[in-house]
Design a protein around this motif. Structure first.
Motif, short mmCIF file in Angstrom:
data_model
loop_
_atom_site.label_atom_id
_atom_site.label_comp_id
_atom_site.label_asym_id
_atom_site.label_seq_id
_atom_site.Cartn_x
_atom_site.Cartn_y
_atom_site.Cartn_z
N PRO A 1 -6.43 -4.95 12.62
CA PRO A 1 -6.64 -5.10 11.20
C PRO A 1 -5.50 -4.55 10.34
CG PRO A 1 -8.68 -4.39 12.21
CD PRO A 1 -7.62 -4.37 13.27
N ARG A 2 -4.80 -3.52 10.85
CA ARG A 2 -3.69 -2.96 10.05
C ARG A 2 -2.58 -3.99 9.89
NH1 ARG A 2 -3.39 2.87 13.00
NH2 ARG A 2 -5.47 3.51 12.40
N GLU A 3 -2.24 -4.64 10.99
CA GLU A 3 -1.17 -5.66 10.91
C GLU A 3 -1.60 -6.82 10.03
OE1 GLU A 3 1.92 -5.24 12.00
OE2 GLU A 3 1.22 -3.24 12.57
N PHE A 4 -2.86 -7.17 10.09
CA PHE A 4 -3.41 -8.22 9.24
C PHE A 4 -3.26 -7.84 7.77
CE2 PHE A 4 -6.97 -9.99 6.84
CZ PHE A 4 -6.86 -11.34 7.14
N MET A 5 -3.59 -6.60 7.43
CA MET A 5 -3.48 -6.14 6.05
C MET A 5 -2.02 -6.11 5.61
SD MET A 5 -6.32 -5.71 4.52
CE MET A 5 -5.65 -4.88 3.09
N LYS A 6 -1.13 -5.65 6.48
CA LYS A 6 0.29 -5.62 6.13
C LYS A 6 0.79 -7.03 5.82
CE LYS A 6 1.59 -1.57 8.85
NZ LYS A 6 2.41 -1.12 9.98
N GLU A 7 0.39 -7.98 6.65
CA GLU A 7 0.82 -9.36 6.43
C GLU A 7 0.27 -9.90 5.11
OE1 GLU A 7 0.80 -13.70 8.65
OE2 GLU A 7 0.42 -11.89 9.82
N LEU A 8 -0.98 -9.62 4.83
CA LEU A 8 -1.59 -10.07 3.58
C LEU A 8 -0.87 -9.46 2.38
CD1 LEU A 8 -3.95 -11.62 2.21
CD2 LEU A 8 -5.26 -9.50 2.37
N MET A 9 -0.53 -8.18 2.47
CA MET A 9 0.10 -7.49 1.35
C MET A 9 1.54 -7.93 1.12
SD MET A 9 -1.59 -3.78 2.10
CE MET A 9 -1.02 -2.90 0.66
N LYS A 10 2.17 -8.49 2.12
CA LYS A 10 3.54 -8.99 1.98
C LYS A 10 3.59 -10.39 1.38
CE LYS A 10 5.58 -6.48 5.84
NZ LYS A 10 6.22 -6.64 7.17
N TYR A 11 2.46 -11.05 1.31
CA TYR A 11 2.41 -12.42 0.79
C TYR A 11 2.93 -12.44 -0.66
CZ TYR A 11 0.54 -17.05 -0.30
OH TYR A 11 0.40 -18.36 -0.67
N ASP A 12 3.63 -13.50 -0.98
CA ASP A 12 4.29 -13.62 -2.28
C ASP A 12 3.36 -13.37 -3.47
OD1 ASP A 12 6.52 -14.17 -3.97
OD2 ASP A 12 5.70 -16.17 -4.30
N GLY A 13 2.13 -13.80 -3.42
CA GLY A 13 1.21 -13.64 -4.55
C GLY A 13 0.39 -12.37 -4.52
N ALA A 14 0.62 -11.48 -3.56
CA ALA A 14 -0.24 -10.31 -3.38
C ALA A 14 0.10 -9.13 -4.28
CB ALA A 14 -0.19 -9.86 -1.92
N GLN A 15 1.29 -9.09 -4.85
CA GLN A 15 1.74 -7.91 -5.59
C GLN A 15 0.76 -7.42 -6.66
OE1 GLN A 15 3.74 -10.63 -5.05
NE2 GLN A 15 4.89 -9.75 -3.36
N PRO A 16 0.18 -8.30 -7.47
CA PRO A 16 -0.75 -7.77 -8.49
C PRO A 16 -2.00 -7.11 -7.91
CG PRO A 16 -0.12 -10.04 -8.98
CD PRO A 16 0.38 -9.72 -7.61
N PHE A 17 -2.28 -7.38 -6.64
CA PHE A 17 -3.51 -6.87 -6.03
C PHE A 17 -3.26 -5.66 -5.14
CE2 PHE A 17 -3.63 -11.42 -6.79
CZ PHE A 17 -4.63 -11.45 -7.75
N CYS A 18 -2.02 -5.16 -5.16
CA CYS A 18 -1.68 -3.97 -4.38
C CYS A 18 -1.77 -2.70 -5.22
CB CYS A 18 -0.27 -4.12 -3.79
SG CYS A 18 -0.18 -5.38 -2.51
N ARG A 19 -2.13 -2.85 -6.45
CA ARG A 19 -2.34 -1.74 -7.38
C ARG A 19 -3.61 -2.04 -8.17
NH1 ARG A 19 -0.11 2.00 -5.26
NH2 ARG A 19 2.11 2.23 -5.27
N PRO A 20 -4.24 -1.00 -8.72
CA PRO A 20 -5.45 -1.24 -9.53
C PRO A 20 -5.18 -2.20 -10.68
CG PRO A 20 -5.16 1.09 -9.11
CD PRO A 20 -3.91 0.41 -8.62
N GLN A 21 -6.12 -3.08 -10.93
CA GLN A 21 -6.00 -4.05 -12.01
C GLN A 21 -6.39 -3.40 -13.32
OE1 GLN A 21 -5.24 -7.57 -11.82
NE2 GLN A 21 -4.39 -6.79 -9.92
N SER A 22 -5.69 -3.77 -14.37
CA SER A 22 -6.10 -3.31 -15.69
C SER A 22 -7.30 -4.13 -16.13
CB SER A 22 -4.96 -3.46 -16.70
OG SER A 22 -4.58 -4.81 -16.78
N LEU A 23 -8.17 -3.51 -16.87
CA LEU A 23 -9.36 -4.20 -17.33
C LEU A 23 -9.01 -5.16 -18.46
CD1 LEU A 23 -11.90 -1.27 -17.36
CD2 LEU A 23 -11.79 -3.13 -15.73
N PRO A 24 -9.77 -6.23 -18.60
CA PRO A 24 -9.53 -7.15 -19.70
C PRO A 24 -9.77 -6.47 -21.05
CG PRO A 24 -11.13 -8.05 -18.15
CD PRO A 24 -10.86 -6.63 -17.74
N VAL A 25 -9.15 -7.00 -22.08
CA VAL A 25 -9.36 -6.48 -23.42
C VAL A 25 -10.82 -6.74 -23.80
CG1 VAL A 25 -8.66 -6.68 -25.82
CG2 VAL A 25 -6.97 -6.98 -23.99
#
Length: 127
Positions: A1-25
């Motif tokens: 599962p660690r390697e799976f998570m690393k691969e998912l986190m390296k995906y081009d669209g994953a960056q916004p989901f590697c940190r907490p999301q700001s709440l909507p206004v």
């Protein structure tokens, strides 16, 4: 599962989901005001490394929660909502392609917790 998570986190669209999301206004019509389970891929990875998860299903449920929260708590016109939809599709495809084993996780912790940020990305994983 660690390697799976690393691969998912390296995906081009994953960056916004590697940190907490700001709440909507709060005053934007149609957008919820409170995020119930704030979670990101980095938190999931840290929990995985620390032995928080006992079963692979718990990991996949948490990953799904990240994208579901982004869809639920951001308006459809927001980029993060649209990226979350794409990441949901990518995650399910990756999950099916990698045949992530279903079952209990081993509790052994690595001796060194290192996961470098993909080149050109402005974040580091806090492990």
């Amino acid at each position: 599962p660690r390697e799976f998570m690393k691969e998912l986190m390296k995906y081009d669209g994953a960056q916004p989901f590697c940190r907490p999301q700001s709440l909507p206004v709060p005053d934007v019509a149609g957008c919820p005001k409170i995020q119930v389970n704030p979670l990101d891929l980095n938190i999931i990875y840290k929990r995985l490394v620390k032995g928080h998860y006992k079963h692979t299903n718990d990991v996949t449920d948490s990953v799904r929660c990240v994208f579901e929260n982004s869809v639920r708590f951001h308006c459809p016109t927001e980029l993060v909502h649209q990226q979350a939809r794409k990441m949901q599709i990518h995650f399910e495809k990756l999950h099916a392609d990698k045949h992530l084993p279903v079952g209990p996780l081993r509790s052994s912790l690595p001796t060194k917790n290192v996961f470098p940020a993909p080149e050109g990305i402005g974040y580091e994983l806090d492990i």
